[in-house]
Design an enzyme around this catalytic site. Structure first.
Site, short mmCIF file in Angstrom:
data_model
loop_
_atom_site.label_atom_id
_atom_site.label_comp_id
_atom_site.label_asym_id
_atom_site.label_seq_id
_atom_site.Cartn_x
_atom_site.Cartn_y
_atom_site.Cartn_z
N ASP A 7 0.87 -1.18 0.00
CA ASP A 7 0.00 0.00 0.00
C ASP A 7 0.90 1.23 0.00
OD1 ASP A 7 -2.43 1.47 0.17
OD2 ASP A 7 -2.08 1.80 2.30
N SER A 8 0.28 2.39 -0.16
CA SER A 8 1.05 3.64 -0.12
C SER A 8 1.51 3.96 1.31
CB SER A 8 0.17 4.78 -0.61
OG SER A 8 -0.97 4.89 0.22
N TYR A 39 -1.33 7.96 -3.00
CA TYR A 39 -1.48 7.48 -4.39
C TYR A 39 -2.72 8.08 -5.04
CZ TYR A 39 1.82 3.47 -4.00
OH TYR A 39 2.91 2.65 -3.88
N GLY A 40 -3.67 8.43 -4.20
CA GLY A 40 -4.99 8.84 -4.69
C GLY A 40 -4.99 10.03 -5.61
N CYS A 70 -4.39 -2.09 -1.65
CA CYS A 70 -4.55 -0.72 -2.12
C CYS A 70 -5.53 -0.73 -3.29
CB CYS A 70 -3.20 -0.17 -2.56
SG CYS A 70 -3.32 1.43 -3.35
N ASN A 71 -6.67 -0.08 -3.12
CA ASN A 71 -7.68 -0.02 -4.18
C ASN A 71 -7.22 0.81 -5.37
OD1 ASN A 71 -10.60 -0.91 -2.89
ND2 ASN A 71 -9.20 -0.12 -1.36
N THR A 72 -6.44 1.85 -5.10
CA THR A 72 -5.99 2.72 -6.19
C THR A 72 -5.11 1.91 -7.15
OG1 THR A 72 -6.01 4.54 -4.60
CG2 THR A 72 -4.88 4.93 -6.69
N GLU A 147 -2.49 9.20 7.81
CA GLU A 147 -1.02 9.06 7.77
C GLU A 147 -0.34 9.96 8.81
OE1 GLU A 147 1.10 6.97 6.04
OE2 GLU A 147 -0.67 5.88 5.35
N CYS A 178 -11.02 2.42 -0.12
CA CYS A 178 -9.61 2.78 0.09
C CYS A 178 -9.26 2.10 1.40
CB CYS A 178 -9.45 4.29 0.22
SG CYS A 178 -7.83 4.77 0.88
N THR A 179 -8.13 1.40 1.42
CA THR A 179 -7.82 0.59 2.62
C THR A 179 -7.51 1.43 3.86
OG1 THR A 179 -5.55 0.41 1.81
CG2 THR A 179 -7.04 -1.45 1.37
N HIS A 180 -7.28 2.74 3.66
CA HIS A 180 -7.13 3.58 4.85
C HIS A 180 -8.48 3.78 5.57
CE1 HIS A 180 -3.28 4.72 2.99
NE2 HIS A 180 -2.94 5.29 4.13
N1 DGL Z 1 -4.90 2.91 0.66
C1 DGL Z 1 -4.85 3.11 -0.74
C2 DGL Z 1 -6.12 2.76 -1.43
O1 DGL Z 1 -6.73 1.76 -1.03
C3 DGL Z 1 -4.11 4.35 -1.23
C4 DGL Z 1 -4.56 5.66 -0.66
C5 DGL Z 1 -3.65 6.81 -1.08
O2 DGL Z 1 -2.44 6.69 -0.96
O3 DGL Z 1 -4.19 7.82 -1.56
O4 DGL Z 1 -6.54 3.35 -2.38
#
Ligand code: DGL
Length: 270
Positions: A7-8, A39-40, A70-72, A147, A178-180
């Site tokens: 993930d990011s 990453y978004g 990470c979904n992105t 973060e 988004c996994t966050h």
């Molecule tokens: N946690 C990631 C996701 O699922 C990336 C979020 C990010 O870095 O913007 O998309």
């Protein structure tokens, strides 16, 4: 089994934690690309060449399974027909597995990053299922908030209210795309009053049913590879994984040096 996650930043820990809680002791490897978070909102071309390096890295670790935490990135891989045949591990997609829990007549709200919304992989898969009441909302402030470790308190609450104030009981299901975001799950549930779908649960089902991953006892160890500030990642991960009994090892990774699957440094202490 050797299982990789990436993930990011710390978002992917929401997937790792559930995998550890369900399957116990396997060899776990987690890449936190915090140098490049978020990453978004990064250009897709950059993320695409970056993911190539991430995959080469995991190939050099000889993982059996690579879980997109990470979904992105999962969206980028799907949208660009990224060639997974070049790698020796089995790639497991978050998005494919969470949409299995959505049905034609569900009304659905997707919360995700700007890139995930823009790329539209969720949109296409849900449309193909016949879902018609569907809305997507990018929440770009959630990732930097998390973060920085502010996933509770006043600051979190005002950002949650800013994005979600109009969504009380509006949709039957909310996908945390988004996994966050599962780190804010309780508050998101409070604001939306919807059934929450966490893609990590889809991963657990997949590992149980398709991989038949064993549930093992014994000491659990995770090797973390961090591209950004290792100390910061270490302290955030400790705060989030406080209730997991395991031994973490942290090391620095320079992704820019990775050019092929050979000769990548591998610092494995297990
Ligand atoms: N946690 C990631 C996701 O699922 C990336 C979020 C990010 O870095 O913007 O998309």
């Amino acid at each position: 089994m050797k299982i990789g996650f990436f993930d990011s930043g710390i978002g992917g820990l929401t997937v790792l934690k559930k995998v550890i809680n369900n399957f116990g002791n396997h060899k776990y490897y987690y890449l936190g690309d915090s140098l490049n978070v978020p990453y978004g909102s990064k250009p897709i071309s950059f993320l695409l060449s970056n993911v190539e390096k991430i995959f080469l890295f995991f190939d050099s670790l000889n993982v059996d399974i690579l879980i997109s935490a990470c979904n992105t990135t999962d969206s980028i891989i799907k949208k660009n027909n990224f060639n997974l045949d070049n790698f020796n591990f089995k790639y497991v997609s978050l998005i494919e597995n969470v949409v299995k829990n959505v049905h034609k007549n569900d009304s659905v709200l997707l919360l995700a990053t700007e890139n995930t919304v823009k790329l539209g992989v969720y949109r296409e898969l849900l449309k193909a299922k016949g879902v018609t009441k569907y809305e997507e909302k990018a929440c770009p402030l959630f990732v930097p908030l998390i973060e920085e470790g502010y996933w509770y308190g006043q600051m979190a609450d005002s950002i949650l209210r800013f994005y979600l104030r109009d969504y009380k009981s509006k949709y039957k299901k909310v996908i945390l795309g988004c996994t966050h975001y599962p780190i804010l799950e309780k508050q998101i549930k409070k604001y939306t009053n919807s059934l929450i779908l966490d893609p990590a649960d889809g991963i657990i089902n997949f590992l149980e049913e398709e991989v038949q991953l064993s549930k093992n006892s014994g000491d659990i160890k995770v090797n973390y590879y961090i591209t950004g500030n290792v100390e910061k990642f270490e302290s955030l991960s400790k705060a989030f994984m406080f209730d997991v009994s395991y031994k973490p090892f942290f090391s620095k990774l320079n992704l820019t040096k990775i050019k092929s699957r050979e000769k990548n440094f591998v610092d494995i202490r297990q």
